[in-house]
Every structure is written in C-alpha cells, then in structure tokens.
Design a protein around this motif. Structure first.
Motif, PDB file in Angstrom:
ATOM      1  N   ALA A 175      10.136  -2.118 -11.518  1.00  0.00           N
ATOM      2  CA  ALA A 175      11.337  -2.237 -11.054  1.00  0.00           C
ATOM      3  C   ALA A 175      12.568  -2.851 -11.113  1.00  0.00           C
ATOM      4  N   VAL A 176      12.149  -3.919 -11.064  1.00  0.00           N
ATOM      5  CA  VAL A 176      13.220  -5.581 -10.839  1.00  0.00           C
ATOM      6  C   VAL A 176      13.614  -5.878 -12.088  1.00  0.00           C
ATOM      7  N   GLU A 177      12.285  -5.960 -12.275  1.00  0.00           N
ATOM      8  CA  GLU A 177      12.184  -6.880 -14.411  1.00  0.00           C
ATOM      9  C   GLU A 177      13.218  -5.361 -14.672  1.00  0.00           C
ATOM     10  N   LEU A 178      13.080  -4.211 -14.558  1.00  0.00           N
ATOM     11  CA  LEU A 178      13.896  -3.246 -15.782  1.00  0.00           C
ATOM     12  C   LEU A 178      15.126  -3.663 -15.231  1.00  0.00           C
ATOM     13  N   CYS A 179      15.460  -3.434 -13.745  1.00  0.00           N
ATOM     14  CA  CYS A 179      17.380  -3.680 -13.282  1.00  0.00           C
ATOM     15  C   CYS A 179      17.338  -5.424 -14.207  1.00  0.00           C
ATOM     16  N   VAL A 180      17.117  -6.100 -14.136  1.00  0.00           N
ATOM     17  CA  VAL A 180      17.228  -7.529 -14.461  1.00  0.00           C
ATOM     18  C   VAL A 180      17.654  -7.296 -15.937  1.00  0.00           C
ATOM     19  N   GLN A 181      16.782  -6.583 -16.847  1.00  0.00           N
ATOM     20  CA  GLN A 181      16.389  -6.784 -17.996  1.00  0.00           C
ATOM     21  C   GLN A 181      17.494  -5.167 -18.623  1.00  0.00           C
ATOM     22  N   ASN A 182      18.667  -4.598 -17.861  1.00  0.00           N
ATOM     23  CA  ASN A 182      19.503  -4.049 -18.164  1.00  0.00           C
ATOM     24  C   ASN A 182      20.852  -4.470 -17.422  1.00  0.00           C
ATOM     25  N   GLY A 183      20.715  -5.918 -16.915  1.00  0.00           N
ATOM     26  CA  GLY A 183      21.705  -6.686 -16.913  1.00  0.00           C
ATOM     27  C   GLY A 183      22.301  -7.225 -14.876  1.00  0.00           C
ATOM     28  N   ALA A 184      21.195  -6.853 -14.072  1.00  0.00           N
ATOM     29  CA  ALA A 184      21.563  -7.039 -13.017  1.00  0.00           C
ATOM     30  C   ALA A 184      21.056  -8.601 -12.874  1.00  0.00           C
ATOM     31  N   PRO A 185      22.168  -9.654 -11.795  1.00  0.00           N
ATOM     32  CA  PRO A 185      21.568 -10.494 -11.633  1.00  0.00           C
ATOM     33  C   PRO A 185      19.929 -10.908 -10.609  1.00  0.00           C
ATOM     34  N   ILE A 186      19.619 -11.547 -11.272  1.00  0.00           N
ATOM     35  CA  ILE A 186      18.293 -12.067 -10.489  1.00  0.00           C
ATOM     36  C   ILE A 186      18.244 -11.965  -8.884  1.00  0.00           C
ATOM     37  N   ASP A 245       0.866  -1.728   0.327  1.00  0.00           N
ATOM     38  CA  ASP A 245      -0.045   0.175  -0.252  1.00  0.00           C
ATOM     39  C   ASP A 245       1.099   1.208  -0.175  1.00  0.00           C
ATOM     40  N   LEU A 246       2.201   1.002   0.611  1.00  0.00           N
ATOM     41  CA  LEU A 246       3.262   2.398   1.116  1.00  0.00           C
ATOM     42  C   LEU A 246       3.947   2.577  -0.802  1.00  0.00           C
ATOM     43  N   VAL A 247       3.883   1.869  -1.491  1.00  0.00           N
ATOM     44  CA  VAL A 247       5.058   1.054  -2.290  1.00  0.00           C
ATOM     45  C   VAL A 247       4.500   0.165  -2.672  1.00  0.00           C
ATOM     46  N   VAL A 248       4.068   0.647  -3.723  1.00  0.00           N
ATOM     47  CA  VAL A 248       3.031  -0.126  -5.152  1.00  0.00           C
ATOM     48  C   VAL A 248       3.533  -0.548  -5.906  1.00  0.00           C
ATOM     49  N   PRO A 249       4.262  -1.753  -5.809  1.00  0.00           N
ATOM     50  CA  PRO A 249       5.187  -2.390  -6.308  1.00  0.00           C
ATOM     51  C   PRO A 249       4.556  -2.670  -8.195  1.00  0.00           C
ATOM     52  N   ASN A 250       3.722  -3.035  -8.898  1.00  0.00           N
ATOM     53  CA  ASN A 250       3.507  -2.624 -10.097  1.00  0.00           C
ATOM     54  C   ASN A 250       3.930  -3.896 -10.689  1.00  0.00           C
ATOM     55  N   TYR A 251       3.475  -5.174 -10.396  1.00  0.00           N
ATOM     56  CA  TYR A 251       3.944  -6.439 -11.495  1.00  0.00           C
ATOM     57  C   TYR A 251       3.812  -6.006 -12.468  1.00  0.00           C
ATOM     58  N   VAL A 252       4.535  -6.650 -13.335  1.00  0.00           N
ATOM     59  CA  VAL A 252       5.052  -6.533 -14.944  1.00  0.00           C
ATOM     60  C   VAL A 252       5.347  -8.311 -15.441  1.00  0.00           C
ATOM     61  N   TRP A 253       5.029  -9.020 -16.566  1.00  0.00           N
ATOM     62  CA  TRP A 253       5.568 -10.547 -17.082  1.00  0.00           C
ATOM     63  C   TRP A 253       6.979 -10.067 -16.958  1.00  0.00           C
ATOM     64  N   HIS A 254       7.464 -11.487 -17.088  1.00  0.00           N
ATOM     65  CA  HIS A 254       9.027 -11.194 -16.793  1.00  0.00           C
ATOM     66  C   HIS A 254       9.471 -11.874 -18.209  1.00  0.00           C
ATOM     67  N   VAL A 255       9.956 -11.185 -18.664  1.00  0.00           N
ATOM     68  CA  VAL A 255      10.987 -11.380 -20.504  1.00  0.00           C
ATOM     69  C   VAL A 255      12.245 -12.277 -20.007  1.00  0.00           C
ATOM     70  N   VAL A 256      12.364 -13.921 -20.649  1.00  0.00           N
ATOM     71  CA  VAL A 256      13.405 -14.325 -20.114  1.00  0.00           C
ATOM     72  C   VAL A 256      14.494 -13.609 -20.900  1.00  0.00           C
ATOM     73  N   ASN A 257      14.346 -13.672 -22.332  1.00  0.00           N
ATOM     74  CA  ASN A 257      15.622 -13.406 -24.068  1.00  0.00           C
ATOM     75  C   ASN A 257      14.821 -11.369 -23.704  1.00  0.00           C
ATOM     76  N   HIS A 258      14.966 -10.069 -23.397  1.00  0.00           N
ATOM     77  CA  HIS A 258      14.753  -9.680 -23.655  1.00  0.00           C
ATOM     78  C   HIS A 258      15.757  -8.858 -25.078  1.00  0.00           C
ATOM     79  N   ARG A 259      16.359  -9.546 -25.467  1.00  0.00           N
ATOM     80  CA  ARG A 259      16.846  -9.762 -27.144  1.00  0.00           C
ATOM     81  C   ARG A 259      16.201  -9.926 -28.186  1.00  0.00           C
ATOM     82  N   ASP A 260      14.890 -11.001 -27.457  1.00  0.00           N
ATOM     83  CA  ASP A 260      14.384 -11.834 -28.440  1.00  0.00           C
ATOM     84  C   ASP A 260      12.837 -10.487 -29.218  1.00  0.00           C
TER      85      ASP A 260
END
Length: 398
Positions: free
Chosen positions: A363-374, A330-345
């Motif tokens: 926010a986590v999905e954006l960082c992972v697609q930019n190279g951060a470890p899961i 409620d305080l920090v809305v996570p805003n869940y999105v679908w995970h893309v395994v291969n963002h280059r596809d």
C-alpha cells in the motif's frame, strides 16, 4: 610479497564488509542498528521456517507469572465483580471513537487503492503470492510456487487486484465476547466470518446492523473462574453510527473524484497511517490471538476451538490451533514488495542487484509511485540512501 598483498586485500574486503554490515544491506530480519541514523530498519525477512513456531510477543516466564497471580487472586476472592474494561463486558469509552476512525480509515484506504490502480498497475505471480507494483514485473528469482525449480525461481506475472495490495485475514464474529468467547467446531458453519480488523472495531464500540453484538451497562462477575452475568436480557437500541460512517465515506468518495493522482495517493497514505495507529491502540486493550503455526487470527478473550489448522504438528493438536498473542502484522498483513526508485523506468529489477533494492508495504509503495512523499519510517526500509550500481557494473560489485 604475496602475503603482504593478500593481507592488504583481506583488510580492504573486511572494511567493505563491515561497512555493508553496518547498513545491513545483505542480512535481514528487521534489524535495527544505531550507526548515526535513527533506528535504521532493514528489509524484513522471514525469521523462521514453516515448521517452526512464531516467536512469543510476551516471554513465557511473564505469561506463567501472570497465570499464577490470577490463580492466587481467584483463590483469595472466589466471587468478585470485574472492574476493568473490556474484561468486564463494558466498552472502553475513550476507544469508541478510535474504533470508528479505524473503520473509516480502512474503508477510505480500500477506496483509494481501487482508484490508484487506474494509474499504476499491480502484478501478481501466477504460481505464488508475490506481488509487484509497476508496469513491468521484476526479474528477482524468489518464486516458491509449484515447479519453481524448473523455472529457476522466476515469476510469471499477471494482472492483480486491490485485494493483492492489502490483505485482511478473517475471523469468527462473536455475538457475546464475554459469556460466549469461543466458537466450537460444530458451530463453524453457523457463525459468520468477517475481517479481523472489522471484528476488532465492533468489539470496541462500532455498531453494524449486519453483525449484532451484545452491549452491557453493568459489569459481569467472576465466580470461581466462571463468568456470570446478572444483567437481564434487553433489546438495546442500536445507534446510527453505521449510517453516519457510510454517509461520510460517500462524501469522501465524491470529493476525491475531483482530485488528481497525487492528492489521492497522499490521502490514501494518510488513511493507512491512521488505520495502523488506531489498530495499535485497540490491540493494547482488546485481545487478539493468532495461531503459532498458521495465519489464522481470532479477536476476543480466547481463540476458537474449530479444528481447521493444517500447518506443522497439527496432528498432535487434533487440528486445533496453537493460540498466542497476535501482532500488528497478523491483523493487517503488510505484504512487502520490492521498491522501485524510478517507476517510469520500464526496465525490470535485476536479480544480481537484489541486495541493493529495498522493500515496503504494497500500500505504501503504491502511494509513493503515484506521487506521495516517502514516509520517514519507511525510508530506511526502502533503502533510499543506498546507491545502486548500473547494470553494466554488476560484475564489479564486491
């Protein structure tokens, strides 16, 4: 003969369904299953309808018992000095530094997200609040916007912004959280509204010049259920904590400009984790309320009295909110999105394979697609260990 074949087919289907139910590939709701993996968490899905109330974080029996104990203590000692912080108006000393860290992590997170959007775009549906991280929008039919039935619940994507990745709901700023804990309806326009996480940091010890708040040096008294303050009015000198935070953010900005995409994503993900960890510590001491039917939040001992609720059953409450204990989401809305395994596809996600796709906070999905470890706490939710069939194998999936 036919009965034996049908029984064998039924047993095979049952074993497959049992295997899928163990991994909770189809059913959702934040289920945690212990099947060998530590705390396997499934994709979170809404557990209630819009007309239903949010579940209570504390059981109603416990709340009633607390109210009875407080009433008995008030009758036994009608005039007493409150000793526990922050209920007595004083700050919790060990949480002052936590409030500063949460504020710095929040600013660093927003700064990192704005930089990562130059590498991986964010898409938002024109008709609903669905967000997708990637160059090509998915084809999963989950749109609930106006006239979605005519489009077969398909999304129409447009370019998004940093505010679509992470959302901080706003609340009313309290100048005195003890003597003036509530904002009435007539004061709604004269009272500033700021992000709730910022208000939480201010009440926990962060000093910002634009949002002054009263700091006490002596605890208040409780006389027959009313809070009384015997401390004289003094102009407390504000410290320079806000200037220190701003200068630190400036150094972070100048240092990260020289870093590459992967380094920025790793530091942004670290800021996300630090913000959530610090916010959780603050919410254990400082009360945060949310409406049981709408996303409105309020940081403070009580919820406000502004008649602005437009959700279900608001007519019976005359527009007032049904306040209850808030959660982290409620305080920090996570805003869940679908995970893309291969963002280059460039191929979009298929609607027929949606039960094999995982989800993660934007926010986590954006960082992972930019190279951060899961992160380990999101691996199960993102369904990294689930084998996804090819598009030509969709019809063969049981």
């Amino acid at each position: 003969m036919h009965r034996r074949i049908l029984s064998e087919i039924y047993s095979v289907k049952k074993s497959i369904s049992d295997r899928i139910s163990i991994r909770t590939l189809i059913s959702g709701g934040g289920v945690e299953v212990d099947d060998g993996d530590p705390l396997y968490t499934d994709v979170p899905r809404p557990l209630r309808k819009k007309s239903q109330r949010k579940p209570y974080q504390t059981p109603m029996k416990v709340l009633v018992q607390r109210a009875k104990q407080e009433r008995e203590a008030r009758k036994a000692n009608p005039c007493r000095r409150l000793e526990e912080s922050p209920d007595n108006g004083l700050l919790v000393p060990e949480l002052i530094e936590v409030a500063h860290r949460v504020f710095r992590a929040k600013e660093s997170l927003l700064l990192g997200i704005s930089k990562l959007l130059h590498f991986v775009p964010v898409l938002r549906c024109r008709h609903c609040f669905e967000v997708h991280i990637g160059k090509t929008g998915h084809e999963i039919r989950t749109c609930t916007g106006p006239n979605s039935g005519f489009r077969s619940s398909k999304h129409e994507w447009r370019k998004g912004r940093a505010s679509d990745v992470i959302y901080f709901p706003k609340c009313f700023h309290l100048h005195d959280r003890v003597l003036k804990p509530r904002v009435i309806h007539d004061e709604r326009r004269a009272t500033k509204r700021i992000p709730a996480i910022l208000e939480l940091c201010i009440q926990a010890g962060l000093n910002i010049e634009k949002y002054p708040t009263k700091r006490r040096t002596k605890p208040v008294y409780n006389i027959e259920g009313r809070i009384v303050d015997f401390e004289p009015e003094t102009n407390n000198e504000e410290d320079n904590s806000f200037e220190k935070v701003e200068s630190l953010i400036g150094t972070i900005d100048s240092n990260e400009e020289e870093d590459d995409q992967e380094v920025i994503s790793v530091s942004t993900l670290a800021s996300w984790n630090e913000m959530l960890l610090g916010t959780k510590k603050l919410m254990e001491k400082y009360k945060v309320h949310t409406c049981g039917y709408c996303p409105e939040v309020q940081v403070g001992p009580k919820g406000h009295k502004v008649r602005m609720c437009k959700s279900s059953k608001h007519q019976s409450r005359d527009g007032l909110h049904a306040w209850q204990e808030a959660t982290m989401d409620d305080l920090v809305v996570p805003n869940y999105v679908w995970h893309v395994v291969n963002h280059r596809d460039v191929r979009p996600l298929d609607n027929n394979l949606k039960r094999f796709y995982g989800k993660a906070p934007a926010a986590v999905e954006l960082c992972v697609q930019n190279g951060a470890p899961i992160p380990e706490e999101y691996r199960s939710m993102m369904r990294v260990d689930v084998v996804r069939p090819g598009r030509d194998e969709v019809d063969l999936v049981a």
